[in-house]
Design a protein around this motif. Structure first.
Motif, short mmCIF file in Angstrom:
data_model
loop_
_atom_site.label_atom_id
_atom_site.label_comp_id
_atom_site.label_asym_id
_atom_site.label_seq_id
_atom_site.Cartn_x
_atom_site.Cartn_y
_atom_site.Cartn_z
N GLY A 49 4.76 -2.88 -4.86
CA GLY A 49 5.05 -2.96 -3.43
C GLY A 49 4.98 -1.60 -2.76
N ALA A 50 4.17 -0.70 -3.31
CA ALA A 50 4.07 0.65 -2.77
C ALA A 50 3.11 0.72 -1.58
CB ALA A 50 3.60 1.61 -3.86
N VAL A 51 2.46 -0.40 -1.26
CA VAL A 51 1.51 -0.43 -0.15
C VAL A 51 2.13 -1.22 0.99
CG1 VAL A 51 -0.79 -1.16 0.57
CG2 VAL A 51 -0.39 -0.45 -1.80
N GLN A 52 2.29 -0.59 2.13
CA GLN A 52 2.71 -1.35 3.32
C GLN A 52 1.57 -1.28 4.33
OE1 GLN A 52 6.84 -0.80 4.54
NE2 GLN A 52 7.53 -0.87 2.44
N CYS A 53 1.64 -0.33 5.27
CA CYS A 53 0.46 -0.25 6.15
C CYS A 53 -0.74 0.24 5.36
CB CYS A 53 0.74 0.62 7.38
SG CYS A 53 0.29 2.35 7.26
N GLY A 54 -0.48 1.06 4.34
CA GLY A 54 -1.52 1.46 3.42
C GLY A 54 -2.36 2.65 3.84
#
Lengths: 799, 158
Positions: free
Chosen positions: B96-101
């Motif tokens: 879950g380290a990617v949000q907007c990315g």
């Protein structure tokens, strides 16, 4: 344009869950755009590309307040490679201003500039550097005017008016034309209650101007179309709100401005207002060529509104046994040169100004000013953040005055389900404020002197880090607590709705669902949640999320912690209708073969129609055959009311969310350096649709609150109203070294009114993290500290 | 001018490069490799991190002419030839380290280099190695989780 092609635009996201029972609501399913994002293939708005595109650039005002005597564009126009230079005089129709609530913002400066960085002219050229150099050749003759920078200069007798001819719906009730909106809240009798108080504590506070600092710069691609319209690919928070503002200025019907969401690199409120949208379209329509605009970081600081800086005065009274008697407060928000969402921010600041506490007698005033400072508008927490910083400092002060434990004092006064808000609204769903405080306090403490190793000190864990400013001598630790309340969704009677379209059909023998909404995925994970909802409701594995665009009804804004509630709710409702349709078809086709079709409660699970007893009646694919079910529905939350303009009474909010923080800090008292050791959070989310994403939102929001506590501030020169630090060199956001471990305790107390019982998550953690850090620094140093961010000079007495 | 260099193992040429163009601009706008991101273009945020002859650099601060004849690896070069994600890429997705990315490509390149240099980093090592990469969404906790996960998976695989 016919014959040309856009080679890089947003694509659909298809994700199988690898089994129908997986990837539903409540699971930490991975993002459907995750793989594209880790491989670099995801098309963000600044990545768009067209084979014969031009580059747009915006010339911005170098002064904060001035009359424009003249603009000479001749040298810029004569520059080789330049295709167009536009000023206010080139605008195509009589509609020349736009705005979220009040249409007061000129597309390009007209006669005057009102803030540093205001757009003055546009250039389109065949290379970004050509556009920049040509813009530098535009000669603007400014006659500088005195600047209004604060309440005193805005409301002084004879003060110049920021907007001379105001005619908006707030202008009739504000006490001065340089006040955008004012909201008082009067409930009970604060004066009488004050007389009963054993202790009365007053404080004044200053909240600095914070920037959203999303990483993906404002950008997009405007492509002129053969029908005289334009296709706009852009990063935004609300496509339909943009469209409503863009089309009139272009002199086009909304049907001729087709908008598609491109990859958004964060938003946090900073993309609620328009940035390059109209400018890109104007240049594309003028040149007949696709135009791409990408702000650099310097321009980005001028290209979006910021969080309102605020001055706050508070008075709290309490009885000797620790009960709050009354709260009086005055909150002055600096809205800057244009209104943006200031009126709504005022409503939030006022209605949430007492915090998550039960107080019957209040006297509240919140207002936003027009000044020549940078325009301010939406940012995560939206008016509740500034108030929380102040009321939580006050709660600590009152507790200290009473000789009580600050957490115990808060718990004594904590609101709960059934509490009446200052607005008269009864909180009718769980409000576990005391429980969140209990939980965050019960979390294990980080060990003392973590930086001590057998070889000495690991300076990386100390204030100042690798700068080796200390090896532990003069380092003191402090612990602080805070809790906050935030409204979810749009308030004050706003018709807040979302639309979703869901299609279910058979592809390759398998049922496949397609979701089409206009929801802006800005990183929060809405696309993940939509796929989860579809899997849960329709029992399919394959879900495709179509790119968000204006070909489907509005999804409302990705803000106010509302998207999972609202567009998630719309997807859920639409899925339920799709399910009914599937069952209808099933009854028609197979009803004669099994009595359960008529008598049992039927569900869609694992690609089948099943009874509530678990008996499978038919495959969804069998039921549908060649038929596709395709429905589009709107979802609305329960209605809200405007606050009374005199008393502030009214059921203004839809839902509240709550978070509590405990901060542990270490301070190098000699150099005034702070290391936040740990920032623990407990939050009630009603129902965690995706626990992994929920934790990510809480940790991200917490970090933005940490930033404003110790480093983040846009510094505006008080004499010239110019921005001093528009860069990532000078505007500091927390790095991984500045950010501590953030343990999270998630509570799920369902709200009976919300889809799945969920509670909006995104904003609440931004509120309490700042005052918790401040409280911890106060505990460590014994200093009063009444402003954010805390800087070394405040800690060393050298201010 | 013409610039010739190797990108992700493949020889590439860019023509008509203006002498002021950065490596980042050439990668994104001339070579169709927009994976390296343009978040600040001031060398402050790390979103444009690539490896230049193995060393992580902010490609926005490298003049295109400086890479003549050299070797560049971007985020597009991390996955295997068959499109299989690298260990660190998969760990970012899973943790879950990617949000907007937007910060993700730069963080991946920096983390990839860290794990090559230091396969079992301590938290302090990870924080130090990634301190040049700003992330505005995640609060970094899940990024730490991702790097720890990648290190653990690499160790298991050996």
């Amino acid at each position: 344009m016919a014959g040309t092609r856009i080679t890089r635009t947003p694509t659909s996201l298809t994700q199988g869950s690898g089994g129908a029972t997986r990837g539903g609501v409540g699971e930490s399913t991975p993002r459907p755009d995750g793989v594209l994002k880790v491989t670099g293939e995801f098309a963000y708005s600044s990545d768009l590309w067209h084979e014969d595109m031009l580059w747009g650039y915006t010339l911005r005002s170098t002064v904060a307040h001035a009359r424009i005597r003249s603009i000479d564009t001749s040298q810029a126009l004569a520059t080789s490679g330049v295709h167009a230079v536009l000023t206010y005089d080139d605008l195509p129709t009589e509609v020349t201003h736009y705005g979220l609530e009040i249409r007061d913002t000129p597309v390009l400066a007209h006669g005057k500039v009102r803030h540093h960085g205001e757009p003055v002219a546009l250039v389109a050229a065949d290379h970004p550097e050509t556009a920049r150099r040509a813009a530098a050749k535009i000669v603007v003759d400014y006659e500088e005017l005195p600047v209004i920078t604060d309440e005193a200069s805005a409301t002084a007798p004879g003060a110049p008016l920021v907007h001379e001819d105001r005619d908006d719906h707030h202008s009739g009730h504000v006490p001065h034309p340089n006040i955008v909106h004012r909201q008082p809240i009067v409930r009970g009798d604060a004066a009488a209650a004050a007389a009963r108080a054993d202790v009365v504590v007053r404080g004044s506070y200053v909240f600095g101007m914070q920037d959203q600092a999303f990483l993906g710069p404002e950008s997009g691609l405007a492509v002129p179309a053969e029908d005289g319209g334009v296709d706009l690919y852009v990063a935004t928070q609300w496509l339909h709100s943009d469209l409503r503002q863009i089309a009139p200025v272009l002199g086009l019907p909304e049907s001729k401005v087709r908008m598609t969401l491109s990859g958004v690199g964060g938003a946090f409120g900073g993309r609620e207002d328009l940035s390059m949208q109209i400018h890109g379209c104007l240049l594309a329509l003028r040149t007949g060529k696709p135009v791409k605009i990408v702000y650099n970081r310097f321009e980005s600081f001028f290209g979006h509104v910021h969080r309102h800086p605020a001055k706050l005065w508070y008075e709290h009274g309490a009885t000797r046994d620790g009960r709050l008697t009354h709260v009086r407060c005055r909150i002055v928000l600096d809205g800057g040169a244009y209104a943006s969402s200031s009126p709504a921010v005022v409503g939030n600041a006022a209605s949430l100004s007492v915090g998550p506490y039960a107080v019957d007698d209040v006297d509240i005033e919140a207002l936003a000013l027009y000044t020549n400072n940078p325009p301010c508008g939406a940012m995560r927490g939206f008016g509740a953040v500034q108030a929380c910083f102040a009321y939580e400092a006050q709660m600590d002060k009152v507790a200290a005055e009473l000789g009580m434990d600050p957490v115990e004092f808060r718990r004594l006064n904590a609101m709960e389900q059934g509490t009446v808000m200052p607005t008269g609204q009864v909180v009718d769903s769980p409000a576990p404020v005391a429980e969140l405080l209990r939980r965050v306090k019960a979390m294990p403490m980080p060990p003392e002197r973590q930086w001590e190793t057998t070889e000495g000190a690991d300076v990386r864990a100390l204030p100042g880090g690798l700068s080796n400013t200390t090896h532990g001598e003069g380092v003191v630790r402090g612990v602080g607590y805070a809790v906050g309340i935030k409204n979810v969704g749009f308030s004050e009677g706003f018709d807040d709705y979302s639309t979703a379209r869901v299609r279910l059909e058979v592809v390759g023998g398998e049922p496949v669902a397609t979701v089409h909404t206009a929801m802006a995925e800005v990183g929060q994970g809405g696309v993940t949640v939509h796929a989860q909802i579809v899997r849960s409701e329709l029992g399919v594995t394959q879900v495709t999320i179509q790119p968000a665009d204006t070909q489907v009804g509005s999804a409302g804004s990705t803000s106010a912690s509302r998207q999972t509630y609202m567009t998630g709710g719309a997807v859920k409702n639409t899925c339920e209708a799709v399910r009914e349709k599937v069952l209808e078809i099933g009854r028609r086709r197979f009803g004669a073969y099994h009595p359960a079709w008529a008598t049992a409660e039927l569900l869609l699970e694992d690609g089948k129609v099943v009874t509530d007893g678990g008996e499978a009646l038919a495959g969804i694919a069998e039921v549908l055959g060649d038929e596709a079910v395709d429905l589009e529905l709107e979802f609305r939350h329960r209605p809200t009311q405007a606050f009374d303009l005199r008393t502030g009474q009214g059921n203004g909010h839809v839902q509240y969310s709550f978070a509590a923080h405990r901060a542990v800090v270490e301070v190098d008292t000699e150099l005034g350096l702070v290391k936040v050791v740990e920032l623990a959070c407990a939050q009630d989310v009603g129902k965690a649709l995706n626990p992994l994403s929920v934790a990510g939102q809480i940790q991200g929001g917490t970090t933005q609150g940490l930033g404003v506590a110790v480093m983040e501030e846009i510094v505006v020169d008080p004499v010239t109203a110019k921005v001093r630090n528009p860069s990532f060199t000078d505007y500091l956001i927390p790095t991984i070294l500045d950010t501590p471990t953030i343990p999270v305790d998630v509570l799920e107390l369902a709200d009976a009114n919300a889809p799945y019982g969920l509670r909006g998550v995104g904003e609440a953690p931004t509120l309490s993290s700042t005052p918790a850090v401040l409280a911890a620094i106060r505990a460590a140093t014994g200093l009063e500290l009444n402003r954010t961010p805390v800087r070394p000079e405040h800690l060393t007495g050298t201010d | 001018m013409r610039v010739t260099f190797t990108v992700n193992g493949r020889r590439q040429e860019a023509d008509d490069v203006w002498e002021g163009e950065s490596l980042l601009y050439v990668l994104r706008e001339r070579m169709g490799l927009p994976g390296s991101k343009n978040a600040c273009e001031q060398g402050e945020c790390g979103s444009c991190t690539v490896r230049l002859d193995g060393v992580p650099v902010c490609s926005c601060l490298v003049a295109a002419g400086q890479v003549e004849g050299r070797e560049v690896v971007t985020v597009e070069g991390l996955a295997g030839d068959n499109g299989e994600l690298s260990t660190v890429q998969q760990a970012f997705v899973d943790a879950g380290a990617v949000q907007c990315g937007f910060c993700t490509p730069g963080l991946l390149v920096a983390a990839d280099e860290l794990l090559e240099r230091c396969p079992q980093p301590s938290d302090a090592d990870i924080r130090e190695a990634l301190s040049g990469n700003l992330c505005r969404c995640t609060g970094y906790e899940k990024i730490l989780d991702a790097v720890r996960l990648a290190a653990a998976r690499t160790e298991q695989a050996v």
